[in-house]
Design an enzyme around this catalytic site. Sequence first.
Site, short mmCIF file in Angstrom:
data_model
loop_
_atom_site.label_atom_id
_atom_site.label_comp_id
_atom_site.label_asym_id
_atom_site.label_seq_id
_atom_site.Cartn_x
_atom_site.Cartn_y
_atom_site.Cartn_z
N ASN A 212 -4.55 -6.75 3.81
CA ASN A 212 -5.27 -6.34 2.61
C ASN A 212 -5.39 -7.54 1.67
O ASN A 212 -4.85 -8.62 1.95
CB ASN A 212 -4.59 -5.15 1.93
CG ASN A 212 -3.16 -5.46 1.54
OD1 ASN A 212 -2.92 -6.27 0.68
ND2 ASN A 212 -2.20 -4.81 2.22
N ASP A 282 -0.28 0.98 5.14
CA ASP A 282 0.23 2.31 5.46
C ASP A 282 0.25 2.55 6.97
O ASP A 282 1.03 3.35 7.46
CB ASP A 282 -0.64 3.38 4.79
CG ASP A 282 -0.42 3.41 3.28
OD1 ASP A 282 0.75 3.22 2.87
OD2 ASP A 282 -1.39 3.61 2.52
N LYS A 292 -4.87 -12.39 23.41
CA LYS A 292 -6.09 -12.10 22.66
C LYS A 292 -6.91 -11.06 23.42
O LYS A 292 -7.23 -11.27 24.60
CB LYS A 292 -6.90 -13.39 22.47
CG LYS A 292 -8.11 -13.19 21.61
CD LYS A 292 -8.92 -14.46 21.47
CE LYS A 292 -10.24 -14.14 20.81
NZ LYS A 292 -11.30 -15.05 21.20
N PHE A 329 4.65 0.91 -7.87
CA PHE A 329 3.30 0.67 -8.34
C PHE A 329 2.40 1.74 -7.73
O PHE A 329 2.72 2.28 -6.67
CB PHE A 329 2.81 -0.71 -7.90
CG PHE A 329 3.15 -1.81 -8.87
CD1 PHE A 329 4.46 -2.19 -9.06
CD2 PHE A 329 2.15 -2.44 -9.59
CE1 PHE A 329 4.78 -3.20 -9.97
CE2 PHE A 329 2.44 -3.45 -10.50
CZ PHE A 329 3.76 -3.83 -10.69
N LYS A 343 3.20 10.53 -7.36
CA LYS A 343 3.96 9.51 -6.62
C LYS A 343 5.32 9.29 -7.26
O LYS A 343 6.34 9.13 -6.58
CB LYS A 343 3.20 8.18 -6.60
CG LYS A 343 2.22 8.10 -5.45
CD LYS A 343 1.51 6.76 -5.40
CE LYS A 343 0.25 6.91 -4.56
NZ LYS A 343 -0.67 5.81 -4.66
N LYS A 347 8.54 10.11 -4.96
CA LYS A 347 9.33 8.98 -4.46
C LYS A 347 10.60 8.75 -5.30
O LYS A 347 11.28 7.74 -5.13
CB LYS A 347 8.46 7.71 -4.39
CG LYS A 347 7.22 7.89 -3.49
CD LYS A 347 6.54 6.57 -3.15
CE LYS A 347 5.22 6.78 -2.44
NZ LYS A 347 4.66 5.56 -1.85
N1 CTP Z 1 4.82 1.54 -0.73
C1 CTP Z 1 5.88 1.24 0.09
N2 CTP Z 1 5.78 1.44 1.43
C2 CTP Z 1 4.64 1.92 1.97
C3 CTP Z 1 3.55 2.22 1.15
C4 CTP Z 1 3.67 2.02 -0.20
O1 CTP Z 1 6.91 0.77 -0.41
N3 CTP Z 1 4.57 2.09 3.29
C5 CTP Z 1 4.96 1.38 -2.17
C6 CTP Z 1 4.09 0.30 -2.80
O2 CTP Z 1 4.75 -0.94 -2.82
C7 CTP Z 1 3.88 0.86 -4.19
C8 CTP Z 1 3.90 2.37 -3.98
O3 CTP Z 1 4.57 2.58 -2.75
O4 CTP Z 1 4.95 0.54 -5.05
C9 CTP Z 1 2.58 3.08 -3.96
O5 CTP Z 1 1.72 2.48 -3.07
P1 CTP Z 1 0.23 3.01 -2.91
O6 CTP Z 1 -0.43 2.21 -1.83
O7 CTP Z 1 -0.44 3.13 -4.25
O8 CTP Z 1 0.44 4.50 -2.45
P2 CTP Z 1 0.91 5.17 -1.14
O9 CTP Z 1 2.28 5.67 -1.34
O10 CTP Z 1 0.69 4.27 0.04
O11 CTP Z 1 -0.07 6.42 -1.08
P3 CTP Z 1 -1.64 6.49 -0.88
O12 CTP Z 1 -2.01 5.40 0.07
O13 CTP Z 1 -1.82 7.85 -0.32
O14 CTP Z 1 -2.27 6.35 -2.23
#
Ligand code: CTP
Length: 403
Positions: A212, A282, A292, A329, A343, A347
């Site tokens: 990303n 995720d 490859k 975040f 969230k 969490k």
């Molecule tokens: N985070 C994490 N581990 C993951 C996904 C997210 O520790 N596998 C943490 C990020 O570092 C951030 C928070 O969770 O502090 C929220 O991340 P975000 O991408 O906004 O949300 P998600 O929990 O992934 O949910 P969604 O993608 O459904 O919005």
Amino acid sequence: MANSLKGKHIIVGISGGIAAYKAPMLVRLLVKAGAEVRCAVTEHALQFVTELTLETVSGNQVYTELFDHRNPHSTEHISLKEWGDIMVVAPATANIIGKMANGIGDDALSTLLLSFRKKLFVCPAMNTQMLESPAYQRNAATLRQDGAIFINSTCGELACGTVGDGRMAEPEDIVELIERSVDSENDFAGKRVLITAGPTYEKIDSVRFIGNFSSGKMGFAIAEELATRGAEVILVAGPTHLKTNSPRIHRIDITSAREMYNAATENFSSCDAAILSAAVADFRPEHEADHKIKKQNDSDGMVINLVQNPDILATLGSMKRDGQCLVGFALETDNELDNAKKKLAKKNLDFIVLNSLHDQGAGFGHDTNKVTIIDRDGSIIFGDLKSKQAVATDIANHLASII
Ligand code: CTP
């Protein structure tokens, strides 16, 4: 107030405005507070205040010229910037602020400012029209984004005979604000904080990955801020070119979400707090090819099966014991506040920092950010667009108020 300025090296920069007549008083108060002070002045400032006065109140030689004829090899702006812990420009005219914002170094003071990278206070003083001019506002905004701390001017009688905003803050108030800012410097001494930052890369094959656009700038700024304020920081960083400065930052470089998960869960129990700012992927490809992957056929597409990565934040939330503080975040594009609140609860966080991708200048890759801090008790703090360094200060201040 603690004796926070004792032994500090402070450079007072004085530019050419009528408020320069207050500079000797500022120097005297700083010296009285225990600081060692050196002055750097512009030629115009010497129309309002004498070198002898400043030398007498500071007890040190005054720095006035870029090229010292007595010692042509001297590079005073280099040694002085290393000597100084703090710099305060008082008064700061519209002219010096313009030079600072645009990187112009054409005399002793502006050259010194150009190379000074530590704590910088700016005390503007000018007439109201200049203060309100678009050019000044632009320059001041740039300097703020670069991390300068403004001690704002006040309303009152101005030298031009009018009454309005533009009077330099009083020396007593300037000293108090500097003391307060220095006081907060060591408020994380003895604390250990875990931070995750940057993106994660999930390998598809030996040359490709899913990633990303996260730059890691926000998390690195938080790490530097906390380390400057005395914390031991464990920074678990995804792939990024960013460097760390503080020796109190112990950096663990990882690539994938699972590596980040391992590093974070291994270190969390020894920490007082964790701030998870990383943009964790995720999902990861179910199978990672060790070669490859070749195209099969000119027109064929390709399907990659993805499986979910562990949620690091949620895992730390379930591990959290009394006295530990956990900060997450949230990056949202729709129903931002509601989703962030969900969230926070799900969490088990103490507060959550909401980033919105709708705001110009905020988010991935930018040097600025605009965040909203939502607390466990439901209170919400809406922030302005500011440098990531300034946002890091806000987050650290909020964390300090909890731990
Ligand atoms: N985070 C994490 N581990 C993951 C996904 C997210 O520790 N596998 C943490 C990020 O570092 C951030 C928070 O969770 O502090 C929220 O991340 P975000 O991408 O906004 O949300 P998600 O929990 O992934 O949910 P969604 O993608 O459904 O919005």
